[in-house]
Design a protein around this motif. Structure first.
Motif, PDB file in Angstrom:
ATOM      1  N   TYR A  72      -6.705  -4.928  -4.687  1.00 26.95           N
ATOM      2  CA  TYR A  72      -6.366  -3.542  -5.019  1.00 26.95           C
ATOM      3  C   TYR A  72      -6.169  -2.718  -3.760  1.00 26.95           C
ATOM      4  O   TYR A  72      -7.114  -2.547  -2.988  1.00 26.95           O
ATOM      5  N   HIS A  73      -4.964  -2.200  -3.539  1.00 30.02           N
ATOM      6  CA  HIS A  73      -4.819  -1.215  -2.471  1.00 30.02           C
ATOM      7  C   HIS A  73      -5.294   0.123  -3.006  1.00 30.02           C
ATOM      8  O   HIS A  73      -4.540   0.951  -3.475  1.00 30.02           O
ATOM      9  N   GLY A  74      -6.600   0.288  -2.933  1.00 31.47           N
ATOM     10  CA  GLY A  74      -7.279   1.477  -3.418  1.00 31.47           C
ATOM     11  C   GLY A  74      -8.743   1.278  -3.109  1.00 31.47           C
ATOM     12  O   GLY A  74      -9.163   0.174  -2.726  1.00 31.47           O
ATOM     13  N   GLY A 114      -9.128  -1.704  -0.361  1.00 31.24           N
ATOM     14  CA  GLY A 114      -8.673  -1.175   0.919  1.00 31.24           C
ATOM     15  C   GLY A 114      -8.466   0.318   0.790  1.00 31.24           C
ATOM     16  O   GLY A 114      -9.127   0.974  -0.003  1.00 31.24           O
ATOM     17  N   HIS A 115      -7.523   0.854   1.546  1.00 38.14           N
ATOM     18  CA  HIS A 115      -7.053   2.229   1.447  1.00 38.14           C
ATOM     19  C   HIS A 115      -8.000   3.271   2.045  1.00 38.14           C
ATOM     20  O   HIS A 115      -7.566   4.194   2.720  1.00 38.14           O
ATOM     21  N   GLN A 116      -9.317   3.146   1.805  1.00 41.01           N
ATOM     22  CA  GLN A 116     -10.241   4.146   2.346  1.00 41.01           C
ATOM     23  C   GLN A 116     -10.712   3.807   3.759  1.00 41.01           C
ATOM     24  O   GLN A 116     -11.456   4.567   4.358  1.00 41.01           O
ATOM     25  N   GLY A 121       0.841  -1.198   0.000  1.00 38.02           N
ATOM     26  CA  GLY A 121       0.000   0.000   0.000  1.00 38.02           C
ATOM     27  C   GLY A 121       0.870   1.238   0.000  1.00 38.02           C
ATOM     28  O   GLY A 121       2.097   1.154   0.132  1.00 38.02           O
ATOM     29  N   ASN A 122       0.253   2.394  -0.120  1.00 34.71           N
ATOM     30  CA  ASN A 122       1.018   3.645  -0.182  1.00 34.71           C
ATOM     31  C   ASN A 122       1.855   3.869   1.077  1.00 34.71           C
ATOM     32  O   ASN A 122       3.011   4.282   1.005  1.00 34.71           O
ATOM     33  N   HIS A 123       1.297   3.579   2.252  1.00 34.47           N
ATOM     34  CA  HIS A 123       2.042   3.845   3.488  1.00 34.47           C
ATOM     35  C   HIS A 123       3.230   2.909   3.685  1.00 34.47           C
ATOM     36  O   HIS A 123       4.099   3.182   4.503  1.00 34.47           O
TER      37      HIS A 123
HETATM   38 ZN   LIG Z   1      -3.616   3.406   1.705  1.00 34.01          ZN
END
Ligand SMILES: [Zn+2]
Length: 515
Positions: free
Chosen positions: A191-193, A230-232, A93-95
């Motif tokens: 999808y990590h989004g 995920g992500h949200q 994921g982004n983090h």
């Molecule tokens: Zn995220």
């Protein structure tokens, strides 16, 4: 009659280093954490299940913060627990980029699960080598594709993602699905989004920036049977025409599951498919999971309880985070002061995390890490009076008038809780007229008691998330960067307190809200 067989797709996402059911801000018991999810997993036979994690896994808790600064002394506790639980796949994921590529690489090396990401590349090919896999699970052929939000360059410290190319998740997924759909029985996209629109009404939530593209993936690529997201940090279980959309919240609150029944006497035939979330609150923590990471956790607790300073006036604790934004709590002045101290800028901006404790009379490391929860670094940029006003106008959207009183705009609570997207700026005095329309609320901006001009130039210190336009502050995105300060803000705060011991902070009332 054909015999009905079972298959389960199990997943976690956005656990953010919440491995144990502990609220680190005060060590109270929590219901959430991966060690609790471990027991929810036992509802399913592992022979019939595939288990994956959709990222934002190694950043976000004091435990992982402690680990990343002491990484040489302990194995990564998230990797240890995930290996024990036999994860099959990991999608970054982004983090997971927040502590730099080295830390992410070390985690991936320790992890037994295979990393899949089809849309992050370097000039030599995919960053994590593999974007998808076709697995045969008890005779069912499943195509599993891992993808990550392409929006990472809008948040991340550029040094951490040098040379990386973030391709479009919709395009990359479509290519793979088109190529392999005919060969497989099921297509799972991990999808990590999240979702850019309301799934059912298709109404747009916010500006479609490309951060979340779940609806597009689901609508455009009909060959996708299951879209894990995920992500949200949202709770979603939807079934539309026997296709699944699901998201399991955050911090180890839920195990996501897609339960599939099928027959296979004459080839794969779907009998039923059902999305489900198993709530951590319904389970106990697995003692074997806790045992695995007890050394690093023990030392973490000692680290967190160290008293590093005092607040004689005891005015830095936060009881109500929303009110702390409305009144501009003195802790905001304190953080901005530290940022100015570290950067020599004329102005400084900061926000408060969604959940924030402030400091007690005796400040511990725990207090600091549960007050500045992000792993941000700082950047000094040059800003004109004109852009400064646009920036403040965007911040001013945070407020509404409810029953005659100032309150937080509900948009900051849904679809995503994002109170951290309200910035407070020090170094200027400004007036927000909450009765006016968005874009027309900033009545006055004074620098050193004088109204600023649109052509005036200032230096302002921002965290790297905001400096790259994060939170849709697009007016900040391309400002000239004067210099970067590559230190974690929480660390700057810790260093400052250790050096000065006594914090005598006086709140500055420079933001006036008019009703
Ligand atoms: Zn995220």
């Amino acid at each position: 009659m054909d015999k009905i067989k079972k298959l389960n797709i199990l997943f976690t996402s956005d656990t953010h280093g919440w491995l144990l059911p502990i609220n680190y801000s005060d060590n109270s018991k929590s219901t959430n954490g991966l060690s609790v999810i471990a027991n929810a997993m036992k509802e399913y036979s592992r022979e019939n299940s595939i288990l994956m994690d959709l990222g934002d896994t190694i950043q976000g808790s004091p435990l992982l913060y402690f680990h990343q600064i002491n990484r040489k002394s302990y194995p990564n506790p998230a990797a240890q627990m995930m290996n024990y639980l036999n994860y099959d796949y990991f999608i970054p994921g982004n983090h997971d980029f927040n502590y730099g590529m080295d830390y992410l690489d070390e985690f991936i090396t320790e992890l037994n699960a295979k990393t899949l990401c089809a849309n992050i590349a370097t000039k030599d090919g995919l960053l994590f080598k593999q974007g998808f896999e076709i697995v045969d699970k008890n005779g069912v052929k499943i195509l599993i594709i891992g993808i990550t939000t392409k929006y990472i360059p809008n948040w991340e410290n550029p040094n951490y993602i040098k040379g990386l190319i973030f391709n479009d998740p919709v395009v990359e997924t479509e290519k793979i699905v088109n190529k392999y759909r005919k060969e497989v029985d099921l297509v799972v996209v991990a999808y990590h989004g999240g979702f850019e629109r309301d799934i059912l009404t298709r109404k747009e939530f916010v500006k479609d920036t490309g951060e979340n593209q779940g609806c597009k993936i689901f609508a455009n690529i009909k060959g996708v049977d299951i879209l894990l997201t995920g992500h949200q940090h949202r709770i979603i279980t939807e079934k539309i025409d026997n296709r699944i959309l699901i998201q399991p919240g955050c911090n180890g609150a839920n195990l996501g599951a897609v339960e599939i029944e099928y027959t296979d006497e004459t080839g794969f035939k779907l009998v039923s498919i059902q999305p489900k979330l198993l709530k951590a609150g319904d389970y106990k923590s697995d003692p074997l999971c806790e045992e695995l990471i007890k050394d690093v956790e023990k030392d973490n607790q000692v680290f967190l309880d160290e008293i590093i300073g005092i607040v004689p006036k005891n005015n830095l604790a936060i009881k109500d985070p929303i009110q702390a934004r409305i009144d501009k709590h003195p802790i905001v002045d304190f953080i901005n002061c530290i940022q100015i101290h570290a950067s020599n800028s004329m102005l400084s901006a900061t926000s408060l995390a969604n959940i924030v404790t402030g400091f007690r009379e005796e400040i511990t490391v725990r207090n600091v890490l549960s007050t500045y929860v992000y792993s941000n670094t700082l950047a000094v940029v040059e800003i004109s009076g004109k852009v400064l006003k646009e920036y403040l106008e965007k911040c001013a959207e945070y407020f509404v008038i409810k029953d005659g009183k100032i309150a937080a705009n509900p948009r900051f609570s849904y679809p995503k809780v994002e109170h951290y997207n309200y910035d407070m700026i020090d170094g200027i005095d400004y007036v927000i007229d909450v009765t006016k329309k968005h874009g027309d609320r900033i009545e006055s901006i004074k620098y050193k008691n004088k109204e600023i001009d649109k052509d005036d130039l200032f230096t302002i210190v921002l965290n790297n998330y905001r400096a790259s336009g994060g939170g849709d502050f697009l007016m900040l995105k391309d400002l000239p960067i004067i210099r970067e300060i590559p230190f974690n803000v929480a660390e700057l705060i810790l260093d400052y307190i250790r050096e000065n011991r006594v914090l005598d902070v006086v709140g500055v009332n420079n933001i006036k809200l008019k009703t």
